[in-house]
Motif scaffolding. Structure first.
Motif, PDB file in Angstrom:
ATOM      1  N   ALA A 120      33.789  50.535 -12.886  1.00 48.63           N
ATOM      2  CA  ALA A 120      34.123  50.111 -14.134  1.00 48.63           C
ATOM      3  C   ALA A 120      34.611  48.646 -14.016  1.00 48.63           C
ATOM      4  O   ALA A 120      34.988  48.027 -15.145  1.00 48.63           O
ATOM      5  CB  ALA A 120      35.409  50.711 -14.564  1.00 48.63           C
ATOM      6  N   ARG A 121      33.874  47.897 -12.859  1.00 51.72           N
ATOM      7  CA  ARG A 121      34.286  46.570 -12.804  1.00 51.72           C
ATOM      8  C   ARG A 121      33.130  45.689 -13.098  1.00 51.72           C
ATOM      9  O   ARG A 121      32.166  45.886 -12.691  1.00 51.72           O
ATOM     10  CB  ARG A 121      34.872  46.070 -11.581  1.00 51.72           C
ATOM     11  N   ALA A 122      33.489  44.727 -13.956  1.00 51.67           N
ATOM     12  CA  ALA A 122      32.330  43.688 -14.288  1.00 51.67           C
ATOM     13  C   ALA A 122      31.966  43.015 -13.140  1.00 51.67           C
ATOM     14  O   ALA A 122      32.778  42.184 -12.681  1.00 51.67           O
ATOM     15  CB  ALA A 122      32.800  42.854 -15.335  1.00 51.67           C
ATOM     16  N   LEU A 123      30.815  42.775 -12.761  1.00 47.12           N
ATOM     17  CA  LEU A 123      30.204  41.963 -11.807  1.00 47.12           C
ATOM     18  C   LEU A 123      29.693  40.612 -12.203  1.00 47.12           C
ATOM     19  O   LEU A 123      30.176  39.495 -11.411  1.00 47.12           O
ATOM     20  CB  LEU A 123      28.927  42.812 -10.723  1.00 47.12           C
ATOM     21  N   TYR A 124      28.978  40.406 -12.890  1.00 53.74           N
ATOM     22  CA  TYR A 124      28.346  39.163 -13.609  1.00 53.74           C
ATOM     23  C   TYR A 124      27.965  39.561 -15.066  1.00 53.74           C
ATOM     24  O   TYR A 124      27.793  40.596 -15.439  1.00 53.74           O
ATOM     25  CB  TYR A 124      27.412  38.754 -12.426  1.00 53.74           C
ATOM     26  N   LEU A 125      27.874  38.446 -15.855  1.00 51.29           N
ATOM     27  CA  LEU A 125      27.312  38.375 -17.191  1.00 51.29           C
ATOM     28  C   LEU A 125      26.124  37.645 -17.232  1.00 51.29           C
ATOM     29  O   LEU A 125      25.877  36.520 -16.734  1.00 51.29           O
ATOM     30  CB  LEU A 125      28.309  37.714 -17.950  1.00 51.29           C
ATOM     31  N   GLU A 126      25.189  38.271 -17.980  1.00 53.53           N
ATOM     32  CA  GLU A 126      23.969  37.451 -18.447  1.00 53.53           C
ATOM     33  C   GLU A 126      24.313  36.874 -19.621  1.00 53.53           C
ATOM     34  O   GLU A 126      23.923  37.765 -20.607  1.00 53.53           O
ATOM     35  CB  GLU A 126      22.589  38.450 -18.084  1.00 53.53           C
ATOM     36  N   PRO A 127      24.398  35.786 -20.042  1.00 56.56           N
ATOM     37  CA  PRO A 127      24.565  35.231 -21.365  1.00 56.56           C
ATOM     38  C   PRO A 127      23.570  35.547 -22.253  1.00 56.56           C
ATOM     39  O   PRO A 127      23.708  35.981 -23.333  1.00 56.56           O
ATOM     40  CB  PRO A 127      24.827  33.752 -21.258  1.00 56.56           C
ATOM     41  N   ASP A 128      22.260  35.533 -21.996  1.00 55.41           N
ATOM     42  CA  ASP A 128      21.001  35.884 -22.824  1.00 55.41           C
ATOM     43  C   ASP A 128      19.743  36.189 -22.066  1.00 55.41           C
ATOM     44  O   ASP A 128      18.926  35.358 -21.781  1.00 55.41           O
ATOM     45  CB  ASP A 128      20.864  34.541 -23.725  1.00 55.41           C
ATOM     46  N   PRO A 129      19.872  37.345 -21.544  1.00 52.66           N
ATOM     47  CA  PRO A 129      18.685  37.795 -20.537  1.00 52.66           C
ATOM     48  C   PRO A 129      17.649  37.829 -20.997  1.00 52.66           C
ATOM     49  O   PRO A 129      16.527  37.920 -20.282  1.00 52.66           O
ATOM     50  CB  PRO A 129      19.179  39.339 -20.218  1.00 52.66           C
ATOM     51  N   LYS A 130      17.107  37.783 -22.412  1.00 52.82           N
ATOM     52  CA  LYS A 130      15.971  37.889 -22.950  1.00 52.82           C
ATOM     53  C   LYS A 130      15.458  36.322 -22.899  1.00 52.82           C
ATOM     54  O   LYS A 130      14.111  36.057 -22.570  1.00 52.82           O
ATOM     55  CB  LYS A 130      15.814  38.433 -24.330  1.00 52.82           C
ATOM     56  N   VAL A 131      16.248  35.477 -23.111  1.00 57.23           N
ATOM     57  CA  VAL A 131      15.692  34.052 -23.365  1.00 57.23           C
ATOM     58  C   VAL A 131      15.748  33.428 -21.852  1.00 57.23           C
ATOM     59  O   VAL A 131      14.993  32.459 -21.442  1.00 57.23           O
ATOM     60  CB  VAL A 131      16.616  33.133 -24.461  1.00 57.23           C
ATOM     61  N   PHE A 132      17.116  33.536 -21.186  1.00 55.74           N
ATOM     62  CA  PHE A 132      17.198  33.033 -19.908  1.00 55.74           C
ATOM     63  C   PHE A 132      17.547  34.040 -18.980  1.00 55.74           C
ATOM     64  O   PHE A 132      18.754  34.148 -18.608  1.00 55.74           O
ATOM     65  CB  PHE A 132      18.620  32.140 -20.066  1.00 55.74           C
ATOM     66  N   GLU A 139      21.447  24.808 -20.967  1.00 56.45           N
ATOM     67  CA  GLU A 139      22.442  23.388 -21.085  1.00 56.45           C
ATOM     68  C   GLU A 139      22.434  22.801 -22.445  1.00 56.45           C
ATOM     69  O   GLU A 139      23.289  22.596 -23.199  1.00 56.45           O
ATOM     70  CB  GLU A 139      22.423  22.488 -19.943  1.00 56.45           C
ATOM     71  N   LYS A 140      21.122  22.669 -22.793  1.00 60.06           N
ATOM     72  CA  LYS A 140      20.962  22.043 -24.268  1.00 60.06           C
ATOM     73  C   LYS A 140      21.221  23.102 -25.467  1.00 60.06           C
ATOM     74  O   LYS A 140      22.069  22.827 -26.403  1.00 60.06           O
ATOM     75  CB  LYS A 140      19.440  21.831 -24.473  1.00 60.06           C
ATOM     76  N   HIS A 141      20.951  24.475 -25.133  1.00 63.08           N
ATOM     77  CA  HIS A 141      21.511  25.516 -26.070  1.00 63.08           C
ATOM     78  C   HIS A 141      23.098  25.586 -26.023  1.00 63.08           C
ATOM     79  O   HIS A 141      23.673  25.630 -27.176  1.00 63.08           O
ATOM     80  CB  HIS A 141      20.931  26.843 -25.734  1.00 63.08           C
ATOM     81  N   LEU A 177      30.786  29.233 -24.060  1.00 65.66           N
ATOM     82  CA  LEU A 177      29.839  30.552 -23.677  1.00 65.66           C
ATOM     83  C   LEU A 177      29.837  31.467 -24.772  1.00 65.66           C
ATOM     84  O   LEU A 177      28.920  32.131 -24.691  1.00 65.66           O
ATOM     85  CB  LEU A 177      30.384  30.901 -22.129  1.00 65.66           C
ATOM     86  N   LEU A 178      30.702  31.482 -25.425  1.00 68.32           N
ATOM     87  CA  LEU A 178      31.004  32.511 -26.474  1.00 68.32           C
ATOM     88  C   LEU A 178      30.546  32.071 -27.849  1.00 68.32           C
ATOM     89  O   LEU A 178      30.332  32.840 -28.667  1.00 68.32           O
ATOM     90  CB  LEU A 178      32.378  33.148 -26.679  1.00 68.32           C
ATOM     91  N   GLY A 179      30.231  30.857 -27.859  1.00 66.00           N
ATOM     92  CA  GLY A 179      29.886  30.139 -29.222  1.00 66.00           C
ATOM     93  C   GLY A 179      30.937  30.227 -30.293  1.00 66.00           C
ATOM     94  O   GLY A 179      30.603  30.632 -31.462  1.00 66.00           O
ATOM     95  N   VAL A 180      32.354  30.015 -29.971  1.00 66.96           N
ATOM     96  CA  VAL A 180      33.216  29.927 -31.169  1.00 66.96           C
ATOM     97  C   VAL A 180      34.059  28.557 -30.714  1.00 66.96           C
ATOM     98  O   VAL A 180      33.971  28.065 -29.911  1.00 66.96           O
ATOM     99  CB  VAL A 180      34.322  31.057 -30.958  1.00 66.96           C
ATOM    100  N   GLU A 181      34.918  28.393 -31.733  1.00 64.54           N
ATOM    101  CA  GLU A 181      35.686  27.286 -31.548  1.00 64.54           C
ATOM    102  C   GLU A 181      36.663  27.044 -30.561  1.00 64.54           C
ATOM    103  O   GLU A 181      37.346  28.374 -30.084  1.00 64.54           O
ATOM    104  CB  GLU A 181      36.547  26.753 -33.056  1.00 64.54           C
ATOM    105  N   THR A 182      37.180  26.042 -29.969  1.00 66.04           N
ATOM    106  CA  THR A 182      37.924  26.201 -28.982  1.00 66.04           C
ATOM    107  C   THR A 182      39.545  26.502 -29.183  1.00 66.04           C
ATOM    108  O   THR A 182      40.135  27.175 -28.530  1.00 66.04           O
ATOM    109  CB  THR A 182      38.178  24.726 -28.247  1.00 66.04           C
ATOM    110  N   LYS A 183      39.708  25.967 -30.582  1.00 65.72           N
ATOM    111  CA  LYS A 183      41.176  26.162 -30.862  1.00 65.72           C
ATOM    112  C   LYS A 183      41.285  27.821 -31.219  1.00 65.72           C
ATOM    113  O   LYS A 183      42.183  28.317 -31.126  1.00 65.72           O
ATOM    114  CB  LYS A 183      41.335  25.597 -32.414  1.00 65.72           C
ATOM    115  N   GLU A 184      40.099  28.595 -31.535  1.00 62.79           N
ATOM    116  CA  GLU A 184      40.080  30.003 -31.707  1.00 62.79           C
ATOM    117  C   GLU A 184      40.397  30.637 -30.598  1.00 62.79           C
ATOM    118  O   GLU A 184      41.445  31.514 -30.364  1.00 62.79           O
ATOM    119  CB  GLU A 184      38.730  30.536 -32.265  1.00 62.79           C
TER     120      GLU A 184
END
Length: 221
Positions: free
Chosen positions: A145-157, A215-217, A24-31
């Motif tokens: 102050a509490r996070a409800l939900y995340l929109e990973p890429d609101p412009k594209v998705f 899912e492809k992205h 989801l963050l676009g980083v390595e799992t080991k990181e």
């Protein structure tokens, strides 16, 4: 604060493996795994390990998003570890960086907004410097102050959300009162076509298209 949450909390708090957080963050799992390790981890695990896999809640995911940004901005790990210890002690919260407070960084300094001023979180001194606003991926909706939900890429998705109250935090497409995991829609589209998947799950063809493309992205990230 340091005690793991019971597994029964997963239905509302969400549960993410390090693989899922990395994807989801676009980083390595080991990181991501390295952030949860050591005597002074950057992020605290939220549950007891499942089959030796560490799990984070939705708030842990939101904090990981900020951790990734701060590291990419140039803040060194030793200073960031000290910062996280300081913040957890100061706020008595498990994931202080999941708060709504504005976090800014100049690479070697980290600030949060305090009224109309910014305070350096590393030494509690106020600063008037021109600060960088966090260029964090996606958009987080808050209730106070509490996070409800995340929109990973609101412009594209724009229909895709990560909401701990839906599907244990798995990415879902939301249209009105209907929420369907993106992986489910993408799988259905493979067998039934996008229009068939839309009819079966009661969503629009656009919702299915976004699910398939998301899912492809994510798989390519």
């Amino acid at each position: 604060m340091n005690a793991p949450m019971p597994y029964t909390e997963m239905a509302t708090a969400g549960a993410f493996t390090t693989d899922q957080v990395a994807r989801l963050l676009g980083v390595e799992t080991k990181e991501v795994r390295s952030w949860l390790q050591g005597q002074a981890p950057l992020i605290l695990s939220d549950y007891e390990p499942v089959e030796h896999r560490r799990l984070l809640s939705f708030e842990g995911l939101i904090e990981a998003r900020v951790i990734a940004y701060l590291l990419e901005s140039g803040l060194g790990r030793p200073r960031l570890r000290g910062l996280m210890q300081h913040l957890r002690a100061k706020t008595e919260q498990r994931h202080p960086l999941a708060r709504r407070d504005a976090i800014s960084t100049t690479g070697d300094r980290v600030f949060e907004k305090d009224g109309e001023r910014f305070v350096n979180l590393l030494n509690d001194c106020y600063a008037d410097a021109v600060l960088l606003r966090p260029a964090l991926r996606g958009h987080v909706a808050y209730d106070g102050a509490r996070a409800l939900y995340l929109e990973p890429d609101p412009k594209v998705f724009p229909l895709v959300r990560i909401d701990p109250r839906r599907a244990f935090g798995r990415p879902v497409v939301v249209e009105g009162a209907v929420a369907v995991p993106t992986a489910t829609l993408a799988e259905a589209a493979t067998h039934e076509g996008q229009s068939g998947a839309a009819d079966w799950y009661g969503v629009s063809a656009e919702a299915v298209r976004q699910a398939v493309d998301f899912e492809k992205h994510s798989a390519a990230a």
